[in-house]
Design a protein around this motif. Structure first.
Motif, short mmCIF file in Angstrom:
data_model
loop_
_atom_site.label_atom_id
_atom_site.label_comp_id
_atom_site.label_asym_id
_atom_site.label_seq_id
_atom_site.Cartn_x
_atom_site.Cartn_y
_atom_site.Cartn_z
N HIS A 234 0.63 -1.28 -0.05
CA HIS A 234 -0.18 -0.25 -0.10
C HIS A 234 1.14 1.35 -0.18
O HIS A 234 2.44 0.75 -0.02
CB HIS A 234 -1.05 -0.03 1.17
N ASP A 235 0.58 2.36 0.27
CA ASP A 235 0.44 3.92 -0.04
C ASP A 235 0.09 4.95 0.48
O ASP A 235 -1.08 5.42 -0.30
CB ASP A 235 1.07 4.25 -1.20
N LEU A 236 0.67 4.38 1.76
CA LEU A 236 -0.28 5.34 2.77
C LEU A 236 0.11 7.22 2.78
O LEU A 236 1.97 7.33 3.01
CB LEU A 236 -0.71 5.23 3.83
N SER A 237 -0.28 8.23 2.51
CA SER A 237 -0.09 9.43 2.92
C SER A 237 -0.63 10.58 3.96
O SER A 237 -2.43 9.79 3.69
CB SER A 237 -0.04 10.28 1.49
N VAL A 238 -0.49 11.05 4.13
CA VAL A 238 -0.59 11.65 5.13
C VAL A 238 -1.14 13.70 4.98
O VAL A 238 0.16 13.84 4.10
CB VAL A 238 -1.08 11.50 6.72
N TRP A 239 -1.60 14.09 5.33
CA TRP A 239 -1.63 15.52 4.95
C TRP A 239 -2.69 16.74 5.80
O TRP A 239 -3.95 16.22 6.21
CB TRP A 239 -2.37 16.11 2.84
N ALA A 240 -1.92 17.82 6.24
CA ALA A 240 -2.77 18.43 7.37
C ALA A 240 -2.32 19.55 7.89
O ALA A 240 -1.07 20.05 7.27
CB ALA A 240 -2.78 17.33 9.00
N GLN A 241 -3.39 20.54 7.96
CA GLN A 241 -2.97 21.37 8.08
C GLN A 241 -3.91 22.16 9.67
O GLN A 241 -5.10 21.58 9.55
CB GLN A 241 -3.10 22.65 7.06
N SER A 242 -3.37 23.25 10.34
CA SER A 242 -4.66 23.78 11.44
C SER A 242 -4.73 25.03 11.04
O SER A 242 -3.75 25.63 11.30
CB SER A 242 -4.36 23.45 12.34
N TRP A 243 -5.70 25.85 11.74
CA TRP A 243 -5.68 27.19 12.17
C TRP A 243 -6.44 27.59 13.19
O TRP A 243 -7.09 27.31 13.93
CB TRP A 243 -6.56 28.20 11.52
N THR A 244 -5.51 28.14 14.43
CA THR A 244 -5.80 28.59 15.96
C THR A 244 -6.08 30.08 16.40
O THR A 244 -5.47 30.70 15.50
CB THR A 244 -4.83 28.42 16.56
N ASP A 245 -7.07 30.46 16.82
CA ASP A 245 -7.92 31.51 17.04
C ASP A 245 -6.66 32.26 18.37
O ASP A 245 -6.00 31.55 19.05
CB ASP A 245 -9.05 31.84 16.80
N VAL A 246 -7.61 33.57 18.38
CA VAL A 246 -7.29 34.24 19.73
C VAL A 246 -6.83 33.58 20.92
O VAL A 246 -8.35 33.09 20.89
CB VAL A 246 -7.53 35.81 19.71
N PRO A 247 -6.25 33.44 22.04
CA PRO A 247 -6.92 33.40 23.13
C PRO A 247 -7.77 33.52 24.23
O PRO A 247 -8.50 34.15 23.42
CB PRO A 247 -5.23 33.20 23.88
N GLY A 248 -8.49 32.91 24.83
CA GLY A 248 -9.49 33.63 25.41
C GLY A 248 -10.91 32.17 25.40
O GLY A 248 -11.46 32.84 25.33
N GLY A 249 -10.21 31.38 25.28
CA GLY A 249 -10.70 29.81 25.12
C GLY A 249 -12.04 29.91 23.16
O GLY A 249 -12.92 29.94 22.87
N THR A 250 -11.54 30.82 22.33
CA THR A 250 -12.66 31.26 21.27
C THR A 250 -11.77 29.88 20.86
O THR A 250 -10.93 29.56 20.54
CB THR A 250 -12.24 32.82 20.25
#
Length: 587
Positions: A234-250
């Motif tokens: 097999h040939d598995l691949s993973v690609w990921a990204q994230s965006w975090t917002d301002v602090p304060g529980g948002t």
């Protein structure tokens, strides 16, 4: 005296204006990647780019006028983008429908706000009114009879290329739809053509046995391609990204794309490790994690064989940033996919990325995997690339039709182009190295009405050309069109060939390497399960290389952090899979 003074001032003004004009430069390059078009009417997709000096990328624009050669012309404004070192860039995208036969050479004039201009000519384009239609099917020949019948599986997104045997010029392209069917047109005549199909890295064309057909066009013709799986892994691949917002529980969000590029189905385990300042709060799209332990998320997914739609999965999850997280601080994330055992290419089984807490992000973006090392994105020769384009409808009403124009770098092998997934039904239209990804009647909801459902994406795989010189740059930019609005231009990805990193086929697998102590103060140890040889890079949050360590059959290495500032750092080693690839330095 007043008249003389006025004349002197006028002369100085003219001289000053002339010197200003001389200080600005414009250089333009344009191309249409096709040379032949059939049938009429036919649409030419012209693309290009320009570089300028002496202008202000914030306030200045280029006026671009294209004379198509058939008595028609197009004029539009092109924004300037900062190219660094006083150089600014602009991009040219335009299409035109030709209704008459003949050979035309479009002329492009780029003019700056000071009147300085540059003229460039496109390659000649031949439009023929005498054409024949070619069609056929691509299928998995499960019963080995070289006939597309009920026992076979149709294959989507198989690329078909038609070449003039005498001149080697490409005269047509096609791509199969969900039923495995393709349609394309070529000029009629006595010329011999060859039609081939690119089957991907793990399939082989077995029907016809020669792998291609050679023919002289005469009326509508059909050519089928039967494929067979040629791998045991097999040939598995993973690609990921994230965006975090301002602090304060948002809140913020992250996504994971996971693929099985092979024709062998496999059950995989996806693991995402969040930064300690970020917590998982739930799913936006896709299955819930199999387990959540602290800041480690795990999914188990059964991947079918490529190119079935079930050979890929897309997961989008929501996050919350801790109130104690530093504003504009760096957050570090990583993702991996198993099993490594039996995986024929382990270089795409893990990834790591950084994010700025509270920093802005562009939902219309382009990414490349591997991203490479350092700001130049250094990669080994003969590297294969995966590209993903993300887009979002940020308007106030649904987008009825969306299409994306993408010019593939001449340093990539267009005949290996392979779509690997899309969020919505999509048809790729190939014109040489220009691809139009069509999302007709997508009806993408706007972000105000439903933010999670306002996103879309597509991805593709392509191989680099062999023999690229050291320092060769591979760039890519996409243009996203929402209905009749002007193009949204993505960021430009960059990779640079670095021969010191070696060929990527020389893969050394290092399973379950460990880092200790982590966090570190003065030094830390990287320990491998087996001896490895190569170059280990240590990168800061901006992607800059801060350390480079050469290993020669070593099972461990001690790295000093005395001179480094506190924060998160990434480890990367071309040809080696690092299961633990981030280290926190505390000062």
């Amino acid at each position: 005296m007043k008249k003389l003074l006025h004349s002197s001032l006028l002369l100085l003004t003219v001289l000053f204006a002339g010197s200003l004009k001389a200080q600005t430069t414009i250089s333009t390059t344009v191309v249409d990647s096709m040379s032949y078009y059939c049938p009429l009417p036919a649409t030419s997709f012209l693309s290009g780019w320009g570089t300028t000096t002496g202008y202000n990328d914030v306030t200045d624009n280029m006026t671009v006028q294209i004379f198509w050669g058939d008595g028609q012309d197009t004029t539009f404004t092109a924004d300037l983008y900062d190219g660094g070192m006083l150089v600014d860039n602009f991009y040219i995208w335009a299409n035109h429908s030709y209704t008459m036969a003949g050979t035309f050479t479009p002329m492009v004039i780029s003019t700056g706000p000071d009147g300085n201009d540059d003229t460039a000519y496109c390659n000649p384009l031949t439009f023929s009114g005498s054409c024949i239609m070619l069609d056929g099917y691509a299928y998995e020949d499960n019963n080995a009879n070289c006939v597309f019948d009920g026992g076979d599986m149709p294959l989507q997104w198989i690329t078909v290329k038609i070449t003039d045997v005498t001149t080697s010029a490409v005269v047509g392209w096609g791509c199969t739809d969900a039923t495995g069917h393709y349609v394309t047109w070529v000029p009629s005549g006595s010329t011999s053509y060859e039609i081939t199909a690119y089957s991907g890295a793990y399939n082989t064309v077995v029907c016809p046995s020669a792998g291609s057909y050679t023919f002289v066009p005469s009326g509508s013709m059909s050519f089928d391609f039967g494929l067979a799986c040629t791998t045991t892994g097999h040939d598995l691949s993973v690609w990921a990204q994230s965006w975090t917002d301002v602090p304060g529980g948002t809140s913020g969000f992250g996504y994971v794309h996971a693929y099985n590029y092979s024709c062998i189905p496999v059950t995989g385990t996806i693991t995402v490790t969040l930064d300690p300042n970020v917590t998982y709060t739930g799913m936006i799209m896709g299955a819930a994690p199999t387990s959540v332990v602290g800041n480690v998320l795990t999914w188990t997914h059964a991947f079918d064989a490529w190119p079935l739609s079930t050979s890929t999965t897309y997961l989008q999850y929501s996050t919350s940033t801790l109130t104690t997280a530093p504003v504009l601080g760096t957050a570090f994330f990583s993702a991996s996919i198993d099993p490594l055992s039996g995986d024929v290419n382990t270089t795409n089984n893990s990834t790591a990325w950084t994010d700025i807490i509270g920093g802005p992000y562009d939902p219309n973006s382009k990414e490349v995997l591997p991203a490479g090392v350092g700001a130049a994105g250094n990669v080994a020769p003969d590297t294969d690339f995966d590209y993903i384009i993300h887009f979002q409808n940020c308007g106030t009403a649904e987008a009825i039709n969306i299409y994306i124009m993408d010019t593939i770098s001449s340093n990539l092998d267009m005949s290996t182009f392979q779509v690997t997934g899309s969020s919505h039904a999509m048809t790729p239209i190939i014109n040489g190295n220009i691809i139009r990804f069509d999302f007709p009647s997508i009806h993408l909801i706007d972000s105000v009405a439903n933010e999670p459902l306002s996103h879309g994406w597509l991805s593709y795989h392509i191989q680099s050309n062999s023999g690229l010189a050291n320092g060769t740059q591979i760039k890519n930019t996409a243009h996203i069109y929402f209905d009749y609005n002007p193009a949204v231009v993505t960021n430009t990805t960059l990779n640079t060939i670095d021969i010191s990193m070696g060929a990527h086929e020389l893969v050394v697998e290092a399973n379950n390497n460990t880092l200790f102590p982590n966090p570190a103060t003065n030094n830390f140890t990287v320990q491998f399960d087996e001896a490895v040889t190569g170059t280990l890079f240590m990168l800061d949050a901006s992607g800059k290389t801060v350390k480079q360590i050469n290993l020669n059959a070593d099972k461990s290495v001690v790295i000093s952090t005395i001179e480094l500032e506190g924060g998160f750092y990434a480890l990367s080693m071309p040809g080696v899979v690092l299961k633990q690839n981030r280290i926190q330095v505390i000062k």
